[in-house]
Design a protein around this motif. Sequence first.
Motif, PDB file in Angstrom:
ATOM      1  N   LEU A   1      -7.005  10.503  16.383  1.00  0.00           N
ATOM      2  CA  LEU A   1      -8.300  10.675  15.726  1.00  0.00           C
ATOM      3  C   LEU A   1      -8.826  12.057  16.100  1.00  0.00           C
ATOM      4  N   CYS A   2      -8.888  12.936  15.123  1.00  0.00           N
ATOM      5  CA  CYS A   2      -9.153  14.350  15.365  1.00  0.00           C
ATOM      6  C   CYS A   2     -10.608  14.703  15.069  1.00  0.00           C
ATOM      7  N   ARG A   3     -11.185  15.502  15.947  1.00  0.00           N
ATOM      8  CA  ARG A   3     -12.569  15.949  15.818  1.00  0.00           C
ATOM      9  C   ARG A   3     -12.682  17.454  15.651  1.00  0.00           C
ATOM     10  N   SER A   4     -11.564  18.138  15.627  1.00  0.00           N
ATOM     11  CA  SER A   4     -11.534  19.588  15.471  1.00  0.00           C
ATOM     12  C   SER A   4     -10.224  19.982  14.808  1.00  0.00           C
ATOM     13  N   VAL A   5     -10.192  21.193  14.253  1.00  0.00           N
ATOM     14  CA  VAL A   5      -8.958  21.696  13.666  1.00  0.00           C
ATOM     15  C   VAL A   5      -7.913  21.908  14.763  1.00  0.00           C
TER      16      VAL A   5
ATOM     17  N   GLY B   1       0.804  -1.210   0.000  1.00  0.00           N
ATOM     18  CA  GLY B   1       0.000   0.000   0.000  1.00  0.00           C
ATOM     19  C   GLY B   1       0.839   1.262   0.000  1.00  0.00           C
ATOM     20  N   HIS B   2       0.235   2.333   0.510  1.00  0.00           N
ATOM     21  CA  HIS B   2       0.860   3.648   0.413  1.00  0.00           C
ATOM     22  C   HIS B   2       1.141   4.336   1.744  1.00  0.00           C
ATOM     23  N   ILE B   3       0.340   4.068   2.779  1.00  0.00           N
ATOM     24  CA  ILE B   3       0.464   4.850   4.010  1.00  0.00           C
ATOM     25  C   ILE B   3       0.697   3.961   5.219  1.00  0.00           C
ATOM     26  N   ASP B   4       1.672   4.325   6.011  1.00  0.00           N
ATOM     27  CA  ASP B   4       1.845   3.860   7.381  1.00  0.00           C
ATOM     28  C   ASP B   4       2.621   4.958   8.097  1.00  0.00           C
ATOM     29  N   ALA B   5       2.800   4.817   9.404  1.00  0.00           N
ATOM     30  CA  ALA B   5       3.428   5.892  10.166  1.00  0.00           C
ATOM     31  C   ALA B   5       4.857   6.195   9.713  1.00  0.00           C
ATOM     32  N   PRO B   6       5.727   5.190   9.500  1.00  0.00           N
ATOM     33  CA  PRO B   6       7.091   5.524   9.068  1.00  0.00           C
ATOM     34  C   PRO B   6       7.147   6.228   7.718  1.00  0.00           C
TER      35      PRO B   6
ATOM     36  N   ASP C   1      -7.521  19.950  17.282  1.00  0.00           N
ATOM     37  CA  ASP C   1      -6.937  18.616  17.434  1.00  0.00           C
ATOM     38  C   ASP C   1      -5.895  18.342  16.348  1.00  0.00           C
ATOM     39  N   ILE C   2      -6.224  18.716  15.106  1.00  0.00           N
ATOM     40  CA  ILE C   2      -5.322  18.459  13.979  1.00  0.00           C
ATOM     41  C   ILE C   2      -4.011  19.211  14.180  1.00  0.00           C
ATOM     42  N   ARG C   3      -4.107  20.491  14.514  1.00  0.00           N
ATOM     43  CA  ARG C   3      -2.891  21.287  14.691  1.00  0.00           C
ATOM     44  C   ARG C   3      -2.029  20.730  15.824  1.00  0.00           C
ATOM     45  N   LYS C   4      -2.657  20.296  16.904  1.00  0.00           N
ATOM     46  CA  LYS C   4      -1.915  19.757  18.035  1.00  0.00           C
ATOM     47  C   LYS C   4      -1.186  18.474  17.635  1.00  0.00           C
ATOM     48  N   ALA C   5      -1.893  17.580  16.938  1.00  0.00           N
ATOM     49  CA  ALA C   5      -1.270  16.334  16.505  1.00  0.00           C
ATOM     50  C   ALA C   5      -0.108  16.602  15.556  1.00  0.00           C
ATOM     51  N   MET C   6      -0.306  17.512  14.600  1.00  0.00           N
ATOM     52  CA  MET C   6       0.759  17.840  13.655  1.00  0.00           C
ATOM     53  C   MET C   6       1.970  18.403  14.388  1.00  0.00           C
ATOM     54  N   ALA C   7       1.737  19.257  15.376  1.00  0.00           N
ATOM     55  CA  ALA C   7       2.840  19.847  16.130  1.00  0.00           C
ATOM     56  C   ALA C   7       3.605  18.798  16.932  1.00  0.00           C
ATOM     57  N   GLU C   8       2.900  17.738  17.344  1.00  0.00           N
ATOM     58  CA  GLU C   8       3.527  16.683  18.139  1.00  0.00           C
ATOM     59  C   GLU C   8       4.078  15.546  17.284  1.00  0.00           C
ATOM     60  N   GLY C   9       3.931  15.657  15.966  1.00  0.00           N
ATOM     61  CA  GLY C   9       4.461  14.636  15.074  1.00  0.00           C
ATOM     62  C   GLY C   9       3.653  13.354  15.056  1.00  0.00           C
ATOM     63  N   ILE C  10       2.368  13.444  15.398  1.00  0.00           N
ATOM     64  CA  ILE C  10       1.467  12.295  15.375  1.00  0.00           C
ATOM     65  C   ILE C  10       0.514  12.444  14.194  1.00  0.00           C
ATOM     66  N   PHE C  11       0.304  11.375  13.440  1.00  0.00           N
ATOM     67  CA  PHE C  11      -0.569  11.424  12.267  1.00  0.00           C
ATOM     68  C   PHE C  11      -1.969  11.859  12.682  1.00  0.00           C
TER      69      PHE C  11
ATOM     70  N   GLY D   1       6.509  13.648   5.099  1.00  0.00           N
ATOM     71  CA  GLY D   1       5.850  14.841   5.620  1.00  0.00           C
ATOM     72  C   GLY D   1       4.338  14.782   5.553  1.00  0.00           C
ATOM     73  N   LEU D   2       3.777  13.566   5.452  1.00  0.00           N
ATOM     74  CA  LEU D   2       2.319  13.429   5.460  1.00  0.00           C
ATOM     75  C   LEU D   2       1.865  13.450   6.911  1.00  0.00           C
ATOM     76  N   ALA D   3       1.358  14.592   7.345  1.00  0.00           N
ATOM     77  CA  ALA D   3       1.077  14.811   8.759  1.00  0.00           C
ATOM     78  C   ALA D   3      -0.328  14.390   9.163  1.00  0.00           C
ATOM     79  N   GLY D   4      -1.187  14.082   8.186  1.00  0.00           N
ATOM     80  CA  GLY D   4      -2.540  13.661   8.513  1.00  0.00           C
ATOM     81  C   GLY D   4      -3.422  13.707   7.294  1.00  0.00           C
ATOM     82  N   GLY D   5      -4.704  13.382   7.484  1.00  0.00           N
ATOM     83  CA  GLY D   5      -5.625  13.421   6.371  1.00  0.00           C
ATOM     84  C   GLY D   5      -6.974  12.837   6.700  1.00  0.00           C
ATOM     85  N   LEU D   6      -7.866  12.934   5.729  1.00  0.00           N
ATOM     86  CA  LEU D   6      -9.195  12.347   5.829  1.00  0.00           C
ATOM     87  C   LEU D   6      -9.091  10.874   5.455  1.00  0.00           C
ATOM     88  N   CYS D   7      -9.419  10.001   6.410  1.00  0.00           N
ATOM     89  CA  CYS D   7      -9.252   8.559   6.251  1.00  0.00           C
ATOM     90  C   CYS D   7     -10.629   7.929   6.050  1.00  0.00           C
ATOM     91  N   ALA D   8     -10.825   7.329   4.890  1.00  0.00           N
ATOM     92  CA  ALA D   8     -12.159   6.935   4.450  1.00  0.00           C
ATOM     93  C   ALA D   8     -12.591   5.580   4.984  1.00  0.00           C
TER      94      ALA D   8
END
Length: 352
Positions: A108-112, A36-41, A114-124, A47-54
């Motif tokens: 798992l983010c429910r707000s922007v 596939g294409h995505i995993d944490a490593p 949340d997204i910014r915090k995860a990105m700042a901490e290096g968590i997808f 630099g893929l810091a997150g996204g909409l996961c279907a």
Amino acid sequence: MQLVFDGHNDVLLRLWTHERDGADPVAEFLNGTTQGHIDAPRARKGGLAGGLCAIYIPSGDLVFADPDENGHYETPLAAPLDRLPSLGIATEMAAIALRLDKADAWRLCRSVKDIRKAMAEGIFAAVMHMEGCEAIGADLAALEVFHAAGLRSLGPVWSRHNVFGHGVPFAFPKNPDTAPGLTDAGFELVRECNRLGIMIDLSHITEKGFWDVAKTSDQPLVATHSNAHVLTPVARNLTDKQLDAIKECNGLVGLNYATAMLRADGRSDGETPLSDMIRHVNHLVDRVGIDCVALGSDFDGATIPDEIGDAAGNQKLIAALRDSGYGESDLKKLASENWLRILASAWREKDV
């Protein structure tokens, strides 16, 4: 490195499929795989810091048509799916998303915020999305449950029809005006998404469905993973008239990396140059403006250019955009900030 927040991927489908074969989805995502294409490593490397996961229910009967001597093809629409089996699969995928969150494999983010915090901490930073709402009945009771579990974005249909509306086929050349739009249940779904603050994705819906959502929704129009029809006339791409409507409401379109939606000949071929991606970005930016274009890779759901390969190669697209003249402020918009703006709008957040 420009961190990327991506508008669409199918990593939950891959993890769910592998789990059915005995794999541990948390270990696969956290430790990495060659599949596939995505995993944490690989996400960290690219630099893929997150996204909409279907959450996507596969259509087992779908067989993609081969091109004829002119390169034309039309794949018949997949058959509609029964609700109860779809609900079961969707619940299993949502459970994987929640287990990944509990294991700190992603956030798992429910707000922007949340997204910014995860990105700042290096968590997808994962946002739960539903691609085709076969798991949600016309009574919409399941929508409340999925929303409570973290669902913050959905596309009413995939490329098949359901109780809410009609999808476009995989076809070239073809315009997206292929069938009716929303049903009465579909209009109610849009209104309920507006009430709950769930973003509505128009990527697989017919052109009539697009306009039905436009006249009903109080959100900006969003196509998470679609390209320019004038450049690649597949039914899944957006006409300039649709792009103009996205511009008018300050909406967003996410560039799909699928080669069949990038190439002038509509072929699914990994030997597709990054220049085809730049060509679409340029047209989208010219048509809707730099603030209304982002990325929607379709990782784990499509054939993407070999030069990118997987999430680890995401910065190659950023570099190509930079080389073609996009400055760092515009690259930041394309890579992440435009998505965070549109999500904040759909989710009615003020402090982002």
